[in-house]
Design a protein around this motif. Structure first.
Motif: not given
Length: 470
Positions: A100-119
């Motif tokens: 689904v994420v790949a399909a939406v990216r292909d169709r439009g201007a979706l930007r994905v932000v990933g956040i990680t960290g111990s806190n």
């Protein structure tokens, strides 16, 4: 979710479609995907996930009654709902999210932000969502949905109109962040801190570093890695990524940095400076200097996404709490302030919360810390509870109330460290703690309630907040 036919979903999941009633393979579904039958809405998809104490397959019928159009199952269930049968429901959930994420990216201007960290993941996610939501459809996790189930469930809420997906990517064991990154490779990957949260599952701090670095090691050169300049382990990740690095922190060399930091019971004031040299004063109402770092991470991401500094600051200043039960300020009557921060606890966040307590308590008020266990530390648990007990003494906490047998070592360490006479109290239960505090607290007290979620002290914090509410 985007619209997909039943047969398309089965194909994506390499599953077998079992139709029920008058359903056809070409029927379209576009509702939310849930693993909890109680959360199902009409038109949704239910994922029958086997659990530790129960089995989602037992609730397929409940999901159907609530209006689910499809169930993803590991074996057929005798219920009147169409089903896609797969080998592993959680793996299938991730595969559907990736598609689904790949399909939406292909169709439009979706930007994905990933956040990680111990806190700090949830706080940073909430701040970023508050900044981005006025600019376009933004999908961000509910609560702390950041694991192998919660993260893809959030990803599946994107639609063809979604512009921003803010994804928390957490882990309690090895390899989990890499799997989440593979589902939705971020355009901007954020690493906040490498600490001892979940250290028992990783096997130590270096293994934690290796797990968290998975956020940036696979980023392409077109992506951006937003890294904490103040954390030496996070800073070392700059050598592991092909992405362009943007630094945030209090360090004077950071691209997005804070200066003139001052904290009190009303929050934290600081000046934020961007790579362009622009700077603005900020009154950040989320309590605790340690949350300034999370705010800087959100500012760095928003700046990369083209949000002007005045808009960023305006949105930051509207946020009054990090999240429910996270540095949440309650009470106020009789000048008694309750800081309820008992949703989670690691050695780093426990230390930061105690330092905040020491910093924001007025000179004529008492510092009261109500502490429970820090879970998932494995063989490090004893030493880390000792360290927090010593820190409480050194920060001159006036009253320490330790709740629960798993945290008792903290109480013993505090007694052994200081020449105290009754300043540290140990009780078995939250009810005992409430009874003690009800008679002990007095005007001017600032009370920190802090523990891992499993200790349940967040409810004690709520009770205390209600006791001293106006």
């Amino acid at each position: 979710m985007i619209s997909m036919t039943l047969e398309e979903i089965a194909s994506v999941l390499s599953g077998r479609l079992a139709l029920r009633g008058d359903a056809a393979a070409t029927d379209v579904v576009d509702g939310y995907v849930e693993t909890d039958s109680r959360e199902i809405e009409a038109g949704g998809i239910f994922v029958a996930k086997p659990g530790e104490t129960t089995d989602g397959h037992n609730f397929v019928g409940v999901a159907a009654e609530r209006g689910a159009r499809l169930a993803i199952v590991e074996h057929e269930v005798d219920e009147e709902i169409s089903q896609v049968v797969v080998a592993d429901a959680v793996t299938a959930l991730g595969a559907l999210a990736a598609h689904v994420v790949a399909a939406v990216r292909d169709r439009g201007a979706l930007r994905v932000v990933g956040i990680t960290g111990s806190n700090g993941k949830t706080t940073t996610k909430n701040l970023l969502a508050a900044i981005l939501a006025p600019r376009g459809e933004t999908v961000a996790p509910k609560n702390s949905f950041n694991n192998a189930v919660g993260a893809p469930t959030t990803m599946l809420r994107v639609t063809a109109r979604t512009e921003f997906l803010v994804s928390e990517m957490g882990a309690s064991g090895r390899g989990q962040i890499a799997r989440l990154v593979a589902m939705a490779t971020p355009d901007i990957g954020v690493v906040l801190k490498v600490g001892l949260a979940h250290a028992g599952g990783f096997g130590g701090i270096e293994s934690t570093f290796a797990e968290k670095s998975a956020m940036v090691t696979t980023l392409p050169s077109t992506a951006v890695a937003v890294l904490n300049r103040d954390d030496e382990r996070v800073a070392a990740m700059a050598d592991l990524t092909a992405a362009r690095v943007v630094w945030f922190g209090l360090d004077g060399t950071a691209d997005v940095r804070a200066t003139d930091v001052e904290a009190d019971r009303t929050g934290t004031r600081f000046t934020v400076t961007l790579p362009s040299g622009e700077s603005r004063p900020v009154h950040f109402k989320v309590l605790g200097e340690h949350h300034v770092s999370n705010a800087l991470a959100a500012v760095a991401v928003a700046t990369e996404l083209g949000v002007p500094i005045d808009e960023i600051v305006e949105r930051l200043e509207t946020v009054t709490r990090a999240e429910r039960w996270r540095m949440e300020v309650l009470g106020g009557r009789d000048d008694v302030t309750i800081i309820n921060d008992a949703y989670n606890a690691s050695p780093d966040s426990m230390a930061a919360a105690l330092k905040t307590l020491a910093l924001v308590t007025p000179p004529d008020g008492r510092r009261v810390a109500v502490l429970g266990t820090m879970a998932e530390l494995g063989e490090l648990a004893g030493d880390e509870h000792d360290r927090i007990g010593l820190l409480a003494v050194r920060l001159r906490v006036d009253r320490l109330v330790v709740v629960g047998r798993d945290a008792r070592r903290l109480h013993i360490s505090a007694i052994n460290e200081g020449s105290w006479d009754g300043e540290s109290v140990f009780v078995e239960t939250a009810d005992e703690a409430f009874a003690y505090l009800e008679g002990e607290l007095r005007s001017g007290d600032t009370v920190l309630v802090k523990s891992s979620n499993s200790a349940g002290l967040r409810h004690l914090g709520d009770r205390l907040g209600e006791l001293f509410s106006w």
